[in-house]
Design an enzyme around this catalytic site. Structure first.
Site, short mmCIF file in Angstrom:
data_model
loop_
_atom_site.label_atom_id
_atom_site.label_comp_id
_atom_site.label_asym_id
_atom_site.label_seq_id
_atom_site.Cartn_x
_atom_site.Cartn_y
_atom_site.Cartn_z
CE LYS A 172 -1.88 -1.25 3.83
NZ LYS A 172 -2.70 -1.39 5.05
CB THR A 206 -6.01 8.82 6.75
OG1 THR A 206 -5.12 9.45 7.69
CG2 THR A 206 -6.10 9.65 5.48
N GLY A 208 -7.98 4.42 10.22
CA GLY A 208 -8.61 3.15 9.87
C GLY A 208 -8.66 2.84 8.38
CB THR A 209 -6.95 4.22 5.35
OG1 THR A 209 -5.71 4.27 6.07
CG2 THR A 209 -7.53 5.60 5.22
N GLY A 210 -6.41 1.39 6.52
CA GLY A 210 -5.88 0.05 6.26
C GLY A 210 -6.86 -1.04 6.69
CB CYS A 211 -9.04 -1.41 9.70
SG CYS A 211 -7.77 -1.10 10.92
N1 LIG Z 1 -4.77 10.34 1.17
C1 LIG Z 1 -5.18 9.25 0.52
N2 LIG Z 1 -5.90 9.35 -0.62
C2 LIG Z 1 -6.33 8.25 -1.29
N3 LIG Z 1 -6.06 6.99 -0.88
C3 LIG Z 1 -5.34 6.81 0.25
C4 LIG Z 1 -4.87 7.92 1.01
N4 LIG Z 1 -4.19 7.43 2.11
C5 LIG Z 1 -4.25 6.10 2.02
N5 LIG Z 1 -4.93 5.71 0.90
C6 LIG Z 1 -5.24 4.33 0.49
O1 LIG Z 1 -5.86 3.70 1.59
C7 LIG Z 1 -5.49 2.32 1.63
C8 LIG Z 1 -4.85 2.02 2.98
O2 LIG Z 1 -3.50 2.44 2.93
P1 LIG Z 1 -2.63 3.02 4.13
O3 LIG Z 1 -1.22 3.03 3.63
O4 LIG Z 1 -3.23 4.30 4.60
O5 LIG Z 1 -2.86 1.92 5.22
P2 LIG Z 1 -2.43 1.85 6.72
O6 LIG Z 1 -1.28 2.78 6.98
O7 LIG Z 1 -2.23 0.42 7.03
O8 LIG Z 1 -3.71 2.39 7.47
P3 LIG Z 1 -4.07 2.37 9.06
O9 LIG Z 1 -4.24 3.79 9.49
O10 LIG Z 1 -5.36 1.65 9.17
O11 LIG Z 1 -2.94 1.67 9.77
C9 LIG Z 1 -4.56 2.09 0.43
O12 LIG Z 1 -5.34 1.64 -0.67
C10 LIG Z 1 -3.99 3.50 0.18
O13 LIG Z 1 -3.55 3.68 -1.15
C1 LIG Z 2 -7.53 -1.60 17.21
C2 LIG Z 2 -6.80 -0.98 16.08
N1 LIG Z 2 -6.47 -1.77 15.02
C3 LIG Z 2 -5.81 -1.23 13.97
C4 LIG Z 2 -5.48 0.11 13.94
C5 LIG Z 2 -4.69 0.68 12.78
O1 LIG Z 2 -5.38 1.61 12.11
C6 LIG Z 2 -5.86 0.90 15.06
N2 LIG Z 2 -5.57 2.23 15.10
N3 LIG Z 2 -6.52 0.32 16.10
#
Ligand SMILES: Nc1ncnc2c1ncn2[C@@H]1O[C@H](COP(=O)(O)OP(=O)(O)OP(=O)(O)O)[C@@H](O)[C@H]1O
Ligand SMILES: Cc1ncc(CO)c(N)n1
Length: 275
Positions: A172, A206, A208-211
């Site tokens: 990602k 942003t 929780g984007t990854g979740c």
């Molecule tokens: N500003 C943004 N605009 C568009 N897409 C985004 C943006 N930020 C993240 N994404 C997308 O969101 C998804 C999650 O990616 P990200 O790298 O943010 O995950 P993460 O860091 O694991 O998130 P988390 O905050 O849940 O730990 C990917 O598809 C990424 O390309």
């Molecule tokens: C419980 C939990 N899982 C995952 C993340 C990552 O976004 C968070 N902030 N909190």
């Protein structure tokens, strides 16, 4: 009704963790079940406390779910410790469901959601079982041991990760904040790959984007979509969720889990794919 499962931590603020996963499952017309690995006292400003569940109670929750439901796909999120990872991996060895591993390590505010010494168990016990792994760039660096600065590094890190037994890795690109695009690159065990590019949204919301992204992949796989379709459609889900924020909370607000169902068709999402 297709049943899916999340094995993850609870976010009292509702934007990440179990709560984000269940909201995503519901929006994508699947029946969501959950196994809670840890409670977090958390909001959009940060993580104020962590209270892990015991490995025994994680096992008991998993047994309750698997004895009663035919789980089609499941994801793991925050797993916190070596002991919880080993327990989860042991029980998952007997399952045939698709396994999506989101290797959650650090919350956006900097709190450690995985203990440092648990990376070895993640790599050796859980990753060999994974259909899909969804690391962000810092997580991919820790798992692969490769420092990532450019596209070639992403390729090298993905190759190392596939050698751990993962069938598909989605690298990602959310953390490349200076880029105009949010580009994720997908690598398969047979050597093929493709990248997905969307417009980067300039926002602080942003949390929780990854979740949300990994639970959308889980829901689509659970419904029988192909791996490729599930990943691309999940990218649309998270893009709409980021693009139309709810503007709640005082810090990094949650994404909008309603957006895909309510706004898809009104706002077209362009996912540009390249081989
Ligand atoms: N500003 C943004 N605009 C568009 N897409 C985004 C943006 N930020 C993240 N994404 C997308 O969101 C998804 C999650 O990616 P990200 O790298 O943010 O995950 P993460 O860091 O694991 O998130 P988390 O905050 O849940 O730990 C990917 O598809 C990424 O390309
Ligand atoms: C419980 C939990 N899982 C995952 C993340 C990552 O976004 C968070 N902030 N909190």
């Amino acid at each position: 009704m297709d049943v899916v499962l999340t094995i993850a931590g609870s976010d009292s603020g509702g934007g990440a963790g179990i709560q984000a996963d269940l909201k995503t499952f519901q929006e994508l017309k699947t029946f969501g079940t959950s196994v809670i690995t840890a409670l977090t006292a958390q909001n959009t400003c940060g993580v104020q406390g962590i209270y892990p569940t015991t490995p025994e109670f994680v096992a008991q929750q998993m047994t309750s779910v698997f004895q009663d439901f035919n789980v089609k796909a499941l994801k793991t999120g925050m797993l916190f410790s070596t002991e919880i990872i080993e327990t989860v991996a042991r029980i998952l060895q007997q399952q045939t469901a698709h396994i999506i591993v989101d290797p959650v390590m650090i919350a956006k505010g900097g709190a450690a959601l995985l203990q440092d010494d648990a990376v070895h168990a993640l790599n050796t016990k859980l990753l060999p079982l994974a259909t899909v792994l969804t690391p962000n760039i810092p997580e991919a660096e820790v798992i692969s041991g490769v420092k990532i600065r450019n596209e070639q590094d992403i390729f090298n890190a993905a190759k190392r990760i596939l050698q751990l037994g993962v069938k598909c890795v989605v690298m990602k690109g959310g953390h490349f904040e200076e880029a105009d695009t949010a580009t994720d690159t997908v690598f398969f065990e047979n050597g093929s790959s493709f990248s997905m590019e969307t417009k980067r949204i300039n926002t602080k919301h942003t949390h929780g984007t990854g979740c949300t992204f990994s639970s959308a992949i889980t829901a689509f796989l659970g419904r029988g979509f192909t791996l490729h379709e599930s990943i691309v459609e999940a990218k649309k889900f998270v893009q709409l969720a980021i693009e139309h924020p709810l503007n709640i909370g005082h810090g990094h607000g949650p994404t909008n889990h309603f957006a895909y169902q309510e706004l898809r068709g009104i706002y077209e999402v362009m996912v540009h794919e390249t081989k």
